[in-house]
Structure formats: structure tokens, C-alpha cells
Design a protein around this motif. Structure first.
Motif, PDB file in Angstrom:
ATOM      1  N   ARG A 464    -104.969 -15.120  48.952  1.00 10.11           N
ATOM      2  CA  ARG A 464    -106.116 -15.480  49.785  1.00 10.11           C
ATOM      3  C   ARG A 464    -106.294 -16.977  49.949  1.00 10.11           C
ATOM      4  O   ARG A 464    -106.955 -17.419  50.887  1.00 10.11           O
ATOM      5  CB  ARG A 464    -107.384 -14.895  49.165  1.00 10.11           C
ATOM      6  CG  ARG A 464    -107.344 -13.376  49.038  1.00 10.11           C
ATOM      7  CD  ARG A 464    -108.617 -12.852  48.402  1.00 10.11           C
ATOM      8  NE  ARG A 464    -108.634 -11.390  48.372  1.00 10.11           N
ATOM      9  CZ  ARG A 464    -109.629 -10.678  47.865  1.00 10.11           C
ATOM     10  NH1 ARG A 464    -110.676 -11.306  47.359  1.00 10.11           N
ATOM     11  NH2 ARG A 464    -109.588  -9.359  47.869  1.00 10.11           N
ATOM     12  N   TRP A 465    -105.750 -17.760  48.996  1.00  7.04           N
ATOM     13  CA  TRP A 465    -105.959 -19.212  49.015  1.00  7.04           C
ATOM     14  C   TRP A 465    -104.652 -19.892  48.637  1.00  7.04           C
ATOM     15  O   TRP A 465    -103.895 -19.351  47.839  1.00  7.04           O
ATOM     16  CB  TRP A 465    -107.064 -19.585  48.003  1.00  7.04           C
ATOM     17  CG  TRP A 465    -107.363 -21.048  47.965  1.00  7.04           C
ATOM     18  CD1 TRP A 465    -108.273 -21.740  48.683  1.00  7.04           C
ATOM     19  CD2 TRP A 465    -106.717 -22.009  47.113  1.00  7.04           C
ATOM     20  NE1 TRP A 465    -108.246 -23.057  48.364  1.00  7.04           N
ATOM     21  CE2 TRP A 465    -107.301 -23.263  47.407  1.00  7.04           C
ATOM     22  CE3 TRP A 465    -105.696 -21.946  46.153  1.00  7.04           C
ATOM     23  CZ2 TRP A 465    -106.910 -24.422  46.760  1.00  7.04           C
ATOM     24  CZ3 TRP A 465    -105.299 -23.105  45.513  1.00  7.04           C
ATOM     25  CH2 TRP A 465    -105.909 -24.325  45.832  1.00  7.04           C
ATOM     26  N   PRO A 466    -104.300 -21.035  49.182  1.00  8.48           N
ATOM     27  CA  PRO A 466    -105.037 -21.833  50.193  1.00  8.48           C
ATOM     28  C   PRO A 466    -104.835 -21.307  51.618  1.00  8.48           C
ATOM     29  O   PRO A 466    -105.480 -21.758  52.539  1.00  8.48           O
ATOM     30  CB  PRO A 466    -104.423 -23.211  50.040  1.00  8.48           C
ATOM     31  CG  PRO A 466    -103.027 -22.951  49.581  1.00  8.48           C
ATOM     32  CD  PRO A 466    -103.096 -21.745  48.697  1.00  8.48           C
ATOM     33  N   GLU A 467    -103.911 -20.329  51.768  1.00  8.28           N
ATOM     34  CA  GLU A 467    -103.739 -19.667  53.053  1.00  8.28           C
ATOM     35  C   GLU A 467    -103.449 -18.199  52.791  1.00  8.28           C
ATOM     36  O   GLU A 467    -102.960 -17.824  51.731  1.00  8.28           O
ATOM     37  CB  GLU A 467    -102.592 -20.312  53.840  1.00  8.28           C
ATOM     38  CG  GLU A 467    -101.228 -20.259  53.135  1.00  8.28           C
ATOM     39  CD  GLU A 467    -100.140 -20.881  53.962  1.00  8.28           C
ATOM     40  OE1 GLU A 467    -100.265 -20.804  55.194  1.00  8.28           O
ATOM     41  OE2 GLU A 467     -99.193 -21.447  53.389  1.00  8.28           O
ATOM     42  N   ARG A 468    -103.752 -17.362  53.750  1.00 12.28           N
ATOM     43  CA  ARG A 468    -103.586 -15.924  53.587  1.00 12.28           C
ATOM     44  C   ARG A 468    -102.120 -15.552  53.788  1.00 12.28           C
ATOM     45  O   ARG A 468    -101.560 -15.782  54.865  1.00 12.28           O
ATOM     46  CB  ARG A 468    -104.476 -15.187  54.589  1.00 12.28           C
ATOM     47  CG  ARG A 468    -104.560 -13.677  54.362  1.00 12.28           C
ATOM     48  CD  ARG A 468    -105.520 -13.056  55.373  1.00 12.28           C
ATOM     49  NE  ARG A 468    -105.645 -11.626  55.178  1.00 12.28           N
ATOM     50  CZ  ARG A 468    -106.524 -11.056  54.368  1.00 12.28           C
ATOM     51  NH1 ARG A 468    -107.349 -11.836  53.673  1.00 12.28           N
ATOM     52  NH2 ARG A 468    -106.592  -9.740  54.244  1.00 12.28           N
ATOM     53  N   ARG A 469    -101.533 -14.971  52.728  1.00 13.54           N
ATOM     54  CA  ARG A 469    -100.129 -14.571  52.791  1.00 13.54           C
ATOM     55  C   ARG A 469     -99.955 -13.248  52.064  1.00 13.54           C
ATOM     56  O   ARG A 469    -100.640 -12.966  51.077  1.00 13.54           O
ATOM     57  CB  ARG A 469     -99.218 -15.620  52.125  1.00 13.54           C
ATOM     58  CG  ARG A 469     -99.190 -16.967  52.814  1.00 13.54           C
ATOM     59  CD  ARG A 469     -98.140 -17.853  52.195  1.00 13.54           C
ATOM     60  NE  ARG A 469     -98.410 -18.126  50.796  1.00 13.54           N
ATOM     61  CZ  ARG A 469     -97.570 -18.761  49.984  1.00 13.54           C
ATOM     62  NH1 ARG A 469     -96.399 -19.164  50.450  1.00 13.54           N
ATOM     63  NH2 ARG A 469     -97.881 -18.993  48.735  1.00 13.54           N
ATOM     64  N   GLU A 470     -99.014 -12.445  52.553  1.00 12.43           N
ATOM     65  CA  GLU A 470     -98.669 -11.204  51.875  1.00 12.43           C
ATOM     66  C   GLU A 470     -97.422 -11.465  51.030  1.00 12.43           C
ATOM     67  O   GLU A 470     -96.399 -11.928  51.545  1.00 12.43           O
ATOM     68  CB  GLU A 470     -98.410 -10.088  52.891  1.00 12.43           C
ATOM     69  CG  GLU A 470     -99.648  -9.687  53.671  1.00 12.43           C
ATOM     70  CD  GLU A 470     -99.368  -8.503  54.573  1.00 12.43           C
ATOM     71  OE1 GLU A 470     -98.628  -7.598  54.140  1.00 12.43           O
ATOM     72  OE2 GLU A 470     -99.884  -8.498  55.708  1.00 12.43           O
ATOM     73  N   LEU A 471     -97.548 -11.148  49.709  1.00 14.30           N
ATOM     74  CA  LEU A 471     -96.453 -11.408  48.777  1.00 14.30           C
ATOM     75  C   LEU A 471     -95.997 -10.089  48.167  1.00 14.30           C
ATOM     76  O   LEU A 471     -96.786  -9.156  47.964  1.00 14.30           O
ATOM     77  CB  LEU A 471     -96.905 -12.357  47.659  1.00 14.30           C
ATOM     78  CG  LEU A 471     -97.494 -13.701  48.086  1.00 14.30           C
ATOM     79  CD1 LEU A 471     -97.923 -14.496  46.859  1.00 14.30           C
ATOM     80  CD2 LEU A 471     -96.485 -14.510  48.902  1.00 14.30           C
ATOM     81  N   GLN A 472     -94.708 -10.037  47.851  1.00 14.95           N
ATOM     82  CA  GLN A 472     -94.158  -8.907  47.109  1.00 14.95           C
ATOM     83  C   GLN A 472     -93.811  -9.398  45.712  1.00 14.95           C
ATOM     84  O   GLN A 472     -92.960 -10.270  45.541  1.00 14.95           O
ATOM     85  CB  GLN A 472     -92.917  -8.351  47.809  1.00 14.95           C
ATOM     86  CG  GLN A 472     -92.355  -7.103  47.129  1.00 14.95           C
ATOM     87  CD  GLN A 472     -91.135  -6.579  47.843  1.00 14.95           C
ATOM     88  OE1 GLN A 472     -90.140  -7.283  47.958  1.00 14.95           O
ATOM     89  NE2 GLN A 472     -91.196  -5.342  48.319  1.00 14.95           N
ATOM     90  N   LEU A 473     -94.520  -8.852  44.693  1.00 14.85           N
ATOM     91  CA  LEU A 473     -94.303  -9.235  43.298  1.00 14.85           C
ATOM     92  C   LEU A 473     -93.313  -8.264  42.668  1.00 14.85           C
ATOM     93  O   LEU A 473     -93.555  -7.051  42.624  1.00 14.85           O
ATOM     94  CB  LEU A 473     -95.630  -9.224  42.533  1.00 14.85           C
ATOM     95  CG  LEU A 473     -95.542  -9.447  41.010  1.00 14.85           C
ATOM     96  CD1 LEU A 473     -94.858 -10.769  40.701  1.00 14.85           C
ATOM     97  CD2 LEU A 473     -96.920  -9.375  40.375  1.00 14.85           C
ATOM     98  N   THR A 474     -92.190  -8.799  42.215  1.00 16.24           N
ATOM     99  CA  THR A 474     -91.151  -7.991  41.570  1.00 16.24           C
ATOM    100  C   THR A 474     -90.935  -8.505  40.153  1.00 16.24           C
ATOM    101  O   THR A 474     -90.892  -9.717  39.932  1.00 16.24           O
ATOM    102  CB  THR A 474     -89.830  -8.065  42.360  1.00 16.24           C
ATOM    103  OG1 THR A 474     -90.082  -7.689  43.710  1.00 16.24           O
ATOM    104  CG2 THR A 474     -88.790  -7.137  41.756  1.00 16.24           C
ATOM    105  N   SER A 475     -90.808  -7.579  39.207  1.00 13.45           N
ATOM    106  CA  SER A 475     -90.596  -7.955  37.812  1.00 13.45           C
ATOM    107  C   SER A 475     -89.381  -7.229  37.260  1.00 13.45           C
ATOM    108  O   SER A 475     -89.258  -6.012  37.411  1.00 13.45           O
ATOM    109  CB  SER A 475     -91.839  -7.607  36.973  1.00 13.45           C
ATOM    110  OG  SER A 475     -91.550  -7.770  35.592  1.00 13.45           O
TER     111      SER A 475
END
Length: 761
Positions: A464-475
Motif C-alpha cells: 500500500r505504501w509508498p505506492e500501490r503494488r501487487e507482490l507475490q511472496l514466495t518462501s
């Protein structure tokens, strides 16, 4: 140091040792007896002090008995008349009785009258909380099984010891029934201790056991006490000794420690006798030492001095081959022979040392080269991490940050000052909440999965901050070269552009499907009219051709329907019409519809439905679509003569449906992608089977909207079992809005979409 000086030292040391031994024996006989006498005297004095304290408590109890066994007190505790208070319970009474506290308690455990008084200042003092209320009838201060006996002893109240007596209130003839309890108490303060010291002519000190400032001698004495030896005696100095013992309170637990001091007169007398004995021993020892020195000079020192001169000549000559001259047949001659042997051994040792030094230098050079290679490999690994466009962070099993790359620093740690290497993930809590929001719980998620040595985690998060981005979290787990578990590597990949392109493609597919559906409907209608003979009669060849057109139009219509369903699910716009559904009846209807096709391939279709299968709250049309898709796939991928079975059973809070076939089966890689849109197996026999690759993806989304799970269990060559669950009617919400199958953040859904555990199999 010369041998003569050493001989003198040895004689002197022998003299000292002998004198010390005699001193120890004399001290053991004299001073130990004196110490035992001191201990006996200290124990006797402690017993005198304890007896004086016991007598003081006894006098308090006798005073309490006089007041408790009195008709006026007997009446007062019942009616609480003020006349009794005005005539008896005045300040002078406290001074005359030498008590600090008086409490009248009636037969119901209620306090009738109570007051505390400071005898020195003659001012009223607060009553401790322990005596301001009683747990009736279990309070030990109020329990009197024997009316002739009271309760007396010590009670520790608010860090102050109190001598206390509790007596049942009876008539003047010591008769009952008991109408209450009279409690009198006197603080065991410095005045009382001074009085006890004066009466016993002893020096007394009383301390609390839990006093944080308890002197060391009290602590040492307490540590040496046991149940068998409750009295400890320790010297305070060369002039005084002290005896110690613990004092128990009403509960039987030790709360206080008493010390009695006395002079060490017996010990001082014994020390004087010892000093005289030591002086006598020194005089005799000096005479004997002189005789021994003369004998040593003649028989030992002179021959050894000659041997030393020979060894010094060899050392000054710096010749490794020189040896000591040997003469005589005594111990000195034997020593010369041994010296020559030592010289031979030293020469051999020197050669071995030189060889070992050369080998060590070679090993050090190899270690330096190995260290250089390790540092180069570490630098290369760091450069590879920094070159990656994804943000990466390595976390140890305990949740400590061990490394991160340049992209993580620039994209995730933006605006956060301070170093995080070596710190726990918790230091990023506030920063991650600012980036992703509180509800995501990124730090607890990462810290919770860090100890997991197996498995891959993948989920979507919305920055949400500092810009709106969609992320894919992989572990993924990370292991070292020797197989030991290092930790988990968490990768944040920016999929904003990919998702936007996916949505554009979905919108495009939806529009194309709508555009195709209109002319396709007309084509199917006209073909059906021709086949029905409504417009004109047709020849068998024309009918065969029209049949082909109809079948392909139906296939195209099914493809269009799947594309529209997929687009609705992708956009989160599919709405479900929930009602109570008889799942068993639905499965039978779908099975009967497909049975002619199954039997046409010589396949066997069996049903195993639990009796009393619970109804489910579902969209009947969409749930039928899922069952039909799974059965159709089983029919398509099962060879002729194979078996297909459908089972359904009740579980704790849902119904489980299993569709099993005896087809070719699926590999682990195929299972991982099976529910992905447009995915089809790469095998030639599977490619020949009709399908769009959308059916299972749509089925998964529909089951997800029903708050259920769907998964597959299979091994190559052994068929496949497709399973899904649907919550029972009373467990599913009555109304369900838009689905959660759309992208994160769309239609007001949570910013984290997690796949179920079964979906990851």
C-alpha cells in the motif's frame, strides 16, 4: 640459584613443614576442643534466649486468658456494648497489658472491636490487613478444638514480627459455649529484644529471613542449618562468636533468625598455649637444620657442582656432539649418564621440530588459499543476489535476518533507517504494517514459517505504501552444502504488470466470448431446424454434415461458456444462488446423464454414497457443473473397460465427495499445475482428448466460493482421485456476496489470498 642455596631452602622448607604439621596436630587437639566448648556455650545461650522469648509469649497468653475467660468479655462479644469499651478498652489498658493490638471476634467470624496502639508514642496505629478480616470458619486463628487451650506464637505481619495469642471467649468459670475469639498481640520490636537481652544478659539480634539486606554471617549460618542441626555457631572475629537459630511462625514455616553473641575467652587462652609450643619447635628445628646442611655439602653439593661445571663447558662450546665426563659409581655418576642421554634426545627433538615447522607452514599456506576461495565464492553469491530484480531476504530458523539483497533494501526497506542484519524480524513489524497493513501479518507469517525445513510457501500481498503494488511472496528452504538447514529465503516479486495484463486479457476474452455467442446461437438454431426438417428435406449425406456442424457448434458453445465463467470468476462478478441442496440426489442425476457415454466405452460407473448424507447450502447449478466436470474428465481419461466411482461421506462440518478413475494418472508436476487455466497434460494420449483446460480451474473457483477445498491425489499409472468438500447447510452463511477468486484488493476482498494446504499438494 645455586645448589647450596637450594639445599638451604630444602632444609628450611622441611623445618617449616614439620613445624606446620606439629602445629596442625596441636591446634586440632587444643583449638578444636576450645571451639567445641564455644559451640556448646553458644547453644546453651541460644536456648536461654529462646526460653526467655517463650516465657514472654506465655505471659501474653496468660494475660489474654484473663480477659477471654471473663463474663464481661463474654457478654461484650455478643452485644458490643459501649460501656465495656469505655471502662476497659482505653489507652491505659494497652500500656498496662504491654500489648500493641487487641481484637474481639464474634462466633460468626465478624470483628466486634479492634484497635492497635504504639506503646512508645501512645498513638493509635493501623491494624495489619491479615487481622482486619478472617476467613470464617477456616482461619487457624479462630479455630479452637480444645476450649482450655489457646493458640500462641509468632506471626509475621507486613515485615514486622508479632507475638500473638488467640483465646476462645468463655465465661469466668471457663465454660462455653464459645462466643468468639480474643486476639492480643505485641510487636517483637527493639524494646522487647532489649528487655530479653537484659533479662538473659546476652547480646541478641533478630532479623527477617527474607530481608534483602540480611548480613552475610546470617546467610552463612542459615545455609549450614538442617533439620538435624537447627542451631548454627560461627565465629564473628578472633574475639567473638555467635549462635544462630530460626524461629517459626504459626504456619510452621521459618520466618525469623535469632543471633546470640559472646566473647571467645576459651579460644584466646588456647591460642596463647599454641604460640609457646611453636617457638619451642622452631628452636629444635634450627639445630637439626644446621647438622643436615653440613652433611649435604659434603656428600651431595660438591659432586653436583663439578657435574654442573662440565655441563656448562659443553653449553659454552656450542658443540652438539660434546658429552659430560662420567666418573664414580654413585647417583651423581648415574646423573651424568642421564645428562648425556638427554643431550642425545634433544638433538633428535630439534630435528623433529624443524620438520614439523616446515609442515605447519605448508598447512597455513593451504588454509590461506582456501580462505581466499571461500571469500571469492561469498562475494560472487552476494553479487548474484544483488543482481536479481526480485527483493530477497534470508531468515534463520529462529527468525533472525542474516542477509538481504539490494532490491530488498531499495524496494521494501524504503524509508526505514537502521541496520537489520542480526536483528529479529520483529524490528520490521511497524515498517511492514505501514507497507502492507496490519491485517496481513507479514512478520508473524515469516517468523512462523522460518523453522519449517520443508515445503514451499506462495501467497499474494498488496503493498500500500509508498505506492500501490501487487507482490507475490514466495518462501523456499535453504540448506548448506553439508545438508544442514540454514533458514528460509523470502522473495517479493512485483506482479502488478502481470496482473494488469491478465485482467486485460480476461476482459478481452470476455468481450470476444460475448461477440461469438450471438452468431453461434443463430448457427445452432438454424442447424437444428435443418436437422428437424422444418425448412426442407435433406439427404443422409447432408444430415451427416449438419451433425458435424452441430457437434462442433456445441463444443464452441461450451468453450464460450467456460470462457465467460472464467472471466466472471477472474473479475469477482460471479454470484451464487444458495439453497439447501440434496447432494446425493444431484450426484445420482449427473451420473445417470453420463451413464450412456460411460457404458458406450465399456466402462463401469459405481456410486458409494453414505446413507443420511447431509444436505449442503450451495448453488445447485454451479455445484452440478463441478460434479459434471469431474465425471466427464474421469470418462475422457479412463481407457475402455476402466472403472469410475463416485463416493460421498459426512465429515465433522462438511461433506467430502471423491471421484476416482483408473486412468493413466498424473505426475507431481502435472498435479501442481492441474487447476491452472488452459493447462493440459503434455502426453500425446491426453492431447487427443477434447478439452479447453478451463474446466478444473472453474471448478476450483466455484468450490472456493462455497468455502470448500478441492484437490487431487494421484500417481502415474494408478489413476487419479479428485476430491472436494462443501460445508453442510447450517455451517455456511445464508448469503454470500461476490467471490474471492478475483485478484487481491478487488471487490473489497482481503489483500492476502492464500491457497489451501490441499491445493498445494
Amino acid at each position: 640459584m645455586s645448589l647450596r642455596v637450594k639445599a638451604l631452602g630444602i632444609v628450611g622448607l622441611a623445618l617449616v613443614v614439620v613445624s606446620a604439621a606439629l602445629y596442625v596436630v596441636a591446634r586440632s587437639v587444643t583449638l578444636d576442643n576450645a571451639a567445641e566448648l564455644e559451640r556448646a556455650s553458644a547453644r546453651e545461650n541460644l536456648e536461654r534466649a529462646l526460653h526467655a522469648l517463650s516465657m514472654r509469649i506465655e505471659r501474653l497468653d496468660e494475660t489474654n486468658l484473663d480477659w477471654a475467660s471473663w463474663d464481661d468479655s463474654y457478654a461484650f462479644v455478643q452485644d458490643g456494648n459501649e460501656a465495656y469499651v469505655e471502662s476497659n478498652l482505653v489507652e491505659e489498658t494497652f500500656g498496662a497489658l504491654r500489648v500493641n493490638l487487641i481484637t474481639f471476634v464474634n462466633g460468626s467470624g465478624q470483628i466486634v472491636w479492634q484497635q492497635g496502639l504504639d506503646l512508645e508514642s501512645e498513638e493509635e496505629m493501623p491494624v495489619p490487613d491479615r487481622l482486619r478480616a478472617f476467613a470464617w470458619p477456616d482461619d487457624p486463628l479462630l479455630q479452637h478444638t480444645d476450649l482450655k487451650r489457646g493458640t500462641k506464637g509468632l506471626l509475621l505481619l507486613e515485615e514486622r514480627p508479632l507475638m500473638l495469642s488467640s483465646r476462645p471467649i468463655l465465661t469466668s468459670e471457663d465454660e462455653g459455649p464459645r462466643h468468639g475469639t480474643l486476639i492480643m498481640g505485641r510487636y517483637l520490636d527493639e524494646d522487647v529484644i532489649a528487655q530479653l537481652a537484659a533479662s538473659t544478659q546476652l547480646s541478641l539480634q533478630l532479623r527477617l529471613l527474607d530481608d534483602p539486606a540480611l548480613p552475610r554471617d546470617f546467610l552463612a549460618a542459615r545455609a549450614s542449618m538442617t533439620e538435624q542441626t537447627p542451631i548454627a555457631v560461627h565465629p564473628l572475629s578472633s574475639e567473638s562468636v555467635a549462635g544462630y537459630t530460626e524461629l517459626d511462625d504459626f504456619s510452621g514455616e521459618p520466618k525469623l533468625i535469632l543471633r546470640v553473641d559472646m566473647p571467645r575467652s576459651i579460644y584466646a587462652t588456647s591460642q596463647g598455649s599454641l604460640r609457646v609450643l611453636v617457638l619451642a619447635l622452631l628452636g629444635v628445628g634450627v639445630g637439626l637444620g644446621l647438622v643436615v646442611l653440613v652433611l649435604l655439602e659434603t656428600l651431595v653439593v660438591s659432586p653436583v657442582a663439578k657435574l654442573s661445571a662440565n655441563v656448562r663447558k659443553i653449553a659454552n662450546g656450542q658443540s652438539p656432539s660434546s658429552r659430560v665426563a662420567v666418573s664414580g659409581n654413585d647417583e651423581v655418576a648415574a646423573l651424568a649418564v642421564n645428562v648425556n642421554g638427554i643431550l642425545d634426545a634433544l638433538a633428535e627433538h630439534q630435528e623433529a621440530t624443524e620438520r614439523e615447522l616446515a609442515a605447519r607452514m605448508e598447512t597455513e599456506a593451504e588454509l590461506r588459499e582456501h580462505y581466499t576461495r571461500v571469500e571469492r565464492a561469498r562475494s560472487e553469491a552476494r553479487a548474484i543476489l544483488d543482481a536479481a530484480t526480485e527483493a530477497m531476504i534470508l531468515v534463520s530458523p529462529s527468525g533472525v535476518v542474516t542477509a538481504f539483497n539490494r532490491s530488498f533494501a531499495s524496494r521494501i526497506l524504503t524509508g526505514r533507517p537502521g541496520e537489520i542484519i542480526g536483528e529479529h524480524l520483529e524490528v520490521l513489524t511497524a515498517h511492514f504494517e505501514r507497507l502492507f497493513g496490519v491485517e496481513v501479518g507479514a512478520v508473524p507469517l515469516m517468523a512462523g514459517t522460518a523453522p519449517n525445513r520443508e515445503g514451499v510457501l506462495s501467497l499474494d500481498v498488496l503493498q500500500r505504501w509508498p505506492e500501490r503494488r501487487e507482490l507475490q511472496l514466495t518462501s523456499t528452504p535453504v540448506h548448506s552444502g553439508d545438508g544442514s538447514y540454514v533458514g528460509r529465503l523470502y522473495t517479493f516479486r512485483d506482479v502488478t504488470r502481470d496482473r494488469e495484463m491478465g485482467h486485460l486479457m480476461s476482459d478481452f476474452v470476455s468481450q470476444v466470448a460475448h461477440d461469438v455467442r450471438t452468431p453461434l446461437t443463430s448457427i445452432r438454431g438454424y442447424v437444428q431446424m435443418l436437422l428437424d426438417g422444418e425448412s426442407a428435406s435433406i439427404s443422409p449425406t447432408q444430415r451427416r454434415h449438419l451433425g458435424n456442424v452441430q457437434r462442433n457448434a456445441d463444443r464452441l458453445a461450451a468453450l464460450v461458456d467456460n470462457l465467460l465463467d472464467s472471466a466472471q470468476l477472474e473479475a469477482g462478478e460471479m454470484r451464487l444462488d444458495f439453497s439447501d441442496v440434496d447432494l446425493a440426489n444431484m450426484i445420482r442425476e449427473v451420473s445417470e446423464t453420463l451413464r450412456p457415454q460411460v457404458e458406450g466405452k465399456d466402462q463401469t460407473l459405481t456410486l458409494a454414497l453414505d446413507e443420511g448424507l447431509w444436505p449442503v447450502l450451495a448453488d445447485a447449478l454451479r455445484l452440478t457443473q463441478v460434479v459434471d466436470n469431474l465425471l466427464s474428465n474421469a470418462y475422457k481419461y479412463t481407457p475402455p473397460g476402466g472403472d469410475i466411482s463416485v463416493a460421498a461421506r459426512n465429515r465433522a462440518d462438511d461433506v467430502v465427495v471423491e471421484v476416482r478413475d483408473t486412468g493413466v494418472g498424473l505426475s507431481e508436476g502435472e498435479q501442481a499445475q492441474l487447476f491452472t487455466k488452459f493447462y493440459r497434460a503434455r502426453r500425446t494420449e491426453d492431447r487427443k482428448t477434447e478439452g479447453t483446460g478451463l474446466g478444473l480451474a472453474i471448478a476450483r473457483s466455484i468450490i472456493t466460493l462455497h468455502h470448500g477445498d478441492i484437490w487431487v491425489e494421484s500417481t502415474p499409472g494408478n489413476g487419479a482421485t479428485f476430491c472436494f468438500t462443501v460445508p453442510v447447510a447450517q455451517r455456511v452463511p445464508a448469503t454470500v456476496g461476490q467471490g474471492t477468486a478475483g485478484r487481491a484488493g478487488r471487490s473489497g476482498q482481503p489483500d492476502v489470498l492464500r491457497a489451501s494446504d490441499r491445493d498445494r499438494r
